[in-house]
Write a protein that holds these residues in place. Structure first.
Motif, PDB file in Angstrom:
ATOM      1  N   ILE A 193       0.825  -1.390   0.203  1.00 22.31           N
ATOM      2  CA  ILE A 193      -0.050  -0.123  -0.026  1.00 22.31           C
ATOM      3  C   ILE A 193       0.928   1.339   0.021  1.00 22.31           C
ATOM      4  CG2 ILE A 193      -1.624   1.177   1.354  1.00 22.31           C
ATOM      5  CD1 ILE A 193      -2.907  -1.454   2.320  1.00 22.31           C
ATOM      6  N   ASP A 194       0.924   2.161  -0.904  1.00 26.18           N
ATOM      7  CA  ASP A 194       1.463   3.315  -1.018  1.00 26.18           C
ATOM      8  C   ASP A 194       1.236   4.265   0.070  1.00 26.18           C
ATOM      9  OD1 ASP A 194       2.700   2.449  -3.481  1.00 26.18           O
ATOM     10  OD2 ASP A 194       1.148   3.454  -4.588  1.00 26.18           O
ATOM     11  N   ASP A 204      -3.113  11.130   2.211  1.00 23.45           N
ATOM     12  CA  ASP A 204      -3.874  10.604   0.975  1.00 23.45           C
ATOM     13  C   ASP A 204      -3.607   9.257   0.439  1.00 23.45           C
ATOM     14  OD1 ASP A 204      -0.922  10.654   0.551  1.00 23.45           O
ATOM     15  OD2 ASP A 204      -1.353  11.932  -1.564  1.00 23.45           O
ATOM     16  N   ALA A 205      -3.327   8.407   1.439  1.00 21.55           N
ATOM     17  CA  ALA A 205      -3.234   6.887   1.174  1.00 21.55           C
ATOM     18  C   ALA A 205      -4.596   6.417   0.955  1.00 21.55           C
ATOM     19  CB  ALA A 205      -2.573   6.063   2.255  1.00 21.55           C
ATOM     20  N   ASN A 206      -4.824   5.392   0.293  1.00 24.49           N
ATOM     21  CA  ASN A 206      -6.126   4.701  -0.077  1.00 24.49           C
ATOM     22  C   ASN A 206      -6.681   3.933   1.216  1.00 24.49           C
ATOM     23  OD1 ASN A 206      -8.300   2.805  -0.822  1.00 24.49           O
ATOM     24  ND2 ASN A 206      -7.424   3.045  -2.979  1.00 24.49           N
ATOM     25  N   THR A 207      -7.618   4.684   1.938  1.00 23.66           N
ATOM     26  CA  THR A 207      -8.150   4.245   3.013  1.00 23.66           C
ATOM     27  C   THR A 207      -8.870   2.844   3.014  1.00 23.66           C
ATOM     28  OG1 THR A 207      -8.385   6.394   3.966  1.00 23.66           O
ATOM     29  CG2 THR A 207      -9.622   4.674   5.285  1.00 23.66           C
ATOM     30  N   GLY A 208      -9.589   2.496   1.959  1.00 24.04           N
ATOM     31  CA  GLY A 208     -10.099   1.455   1.707  1.00 24.04           C
ATOM     32  C   GLY A 208      -9.138   0.204   1.442  1.00 24.04           C
ATOM     33  N   ASP A 209      -8.052   0.367   0.983  1.00 21.36           N
ATOM     34  CA  ASP A 209      -7.010  -0.521   0.977  1.00 21.36           C
ATOM     35  C   ASP A 209      -6.525  -0.841   2.186  1.00 21.36           C
ATOM     36  OD1 ASP A 209      -7.271  -0.946  -1.841  1.00 21.36           O
ATOM     37  OD2 ASP A 209      -5.356   0.206  -2.460  1.00 21.36           O
TER      38      ASP A 209
END
Length: 124
Positions: free
Chosen positions: A16-17, A97-102
C-alpha cells in the motif's frame, strides 16, 4: 517466529503506497509487534496514543453503541486506521492521501498474524 511475523507485516505494508507503520498492541497499548519505516510519525507510535482507541471502544460500548470494529482518524498529514481485534488492537499509520479502503482491506490479510499473536498472549 517474531521475525517471520515482522517480515510478513513488512510485506503487507509495502503493498500500500503511503502506509508507514503497522503496530499491534494489547488493550493497554503494550507493544506486541511493530513494523515502521522512517516516515512514520514518532508521536503516533507511542503507547498513550495507541491505547486511546481501546478506551474509546470501551466507552462507546458502555453507552449502548456496541463495540467499534474500526476507526479512521484523519489528520493534516497522516491518517490512522485502527482495528479492534480483541484482545489486540491494530494501528496502521499512513499518509493522509493513502487509500483508506486498501488499508481497511488489510484486515483480511492480518487474520493469521493476529491469531498467532493472540495465542501467545493467552498462553502468558
Amino acid at each position: 517466529m517474531t521475525e517471520e511475523l515482522k517480515s510478513h507485516l513488512l510485506k503487507l505494508m509495502s503493498t500500500i503506497d503511503g502506509l508507514h507503520a503497522i503496530v499491534v498492541t494489547d488493550r493497554d497499548g503494550v507493544l506486541m509487534l511493530k513494523v515502521a519505516n522512517e516516515n512514520a510519525p514518532e508521536l503516533a507510535l507511542r503507547p498513550a496514543f495507541l491505547c486511546a482507541f481501546g478506551l474509546m471502544t470501551e466507552q462507546a460500548g458502555k453507552m449502548g453503541m456496541s463495540q467499534n470494529k474500526s476507526i479512521v482518524s484523519m489528520y493534516s498529514s497522516y491518517q490512522v486506521v485502527q482495528l479492534n481485534k480483541p484482545p489486540l488492537l491494530v494501528s496502521m499509520i499512513a499518509d493522509a492521501d493513502a487509500n483508506t479502503g486498501d488499508i481497511l482491506h488489510l484486515e483480511n490479510e492480518l487474520k493469521d498474524v493476529l491469531t498467532d499473536v493472540a495465542k501467545v498472549i493467552q498462553m502468558s
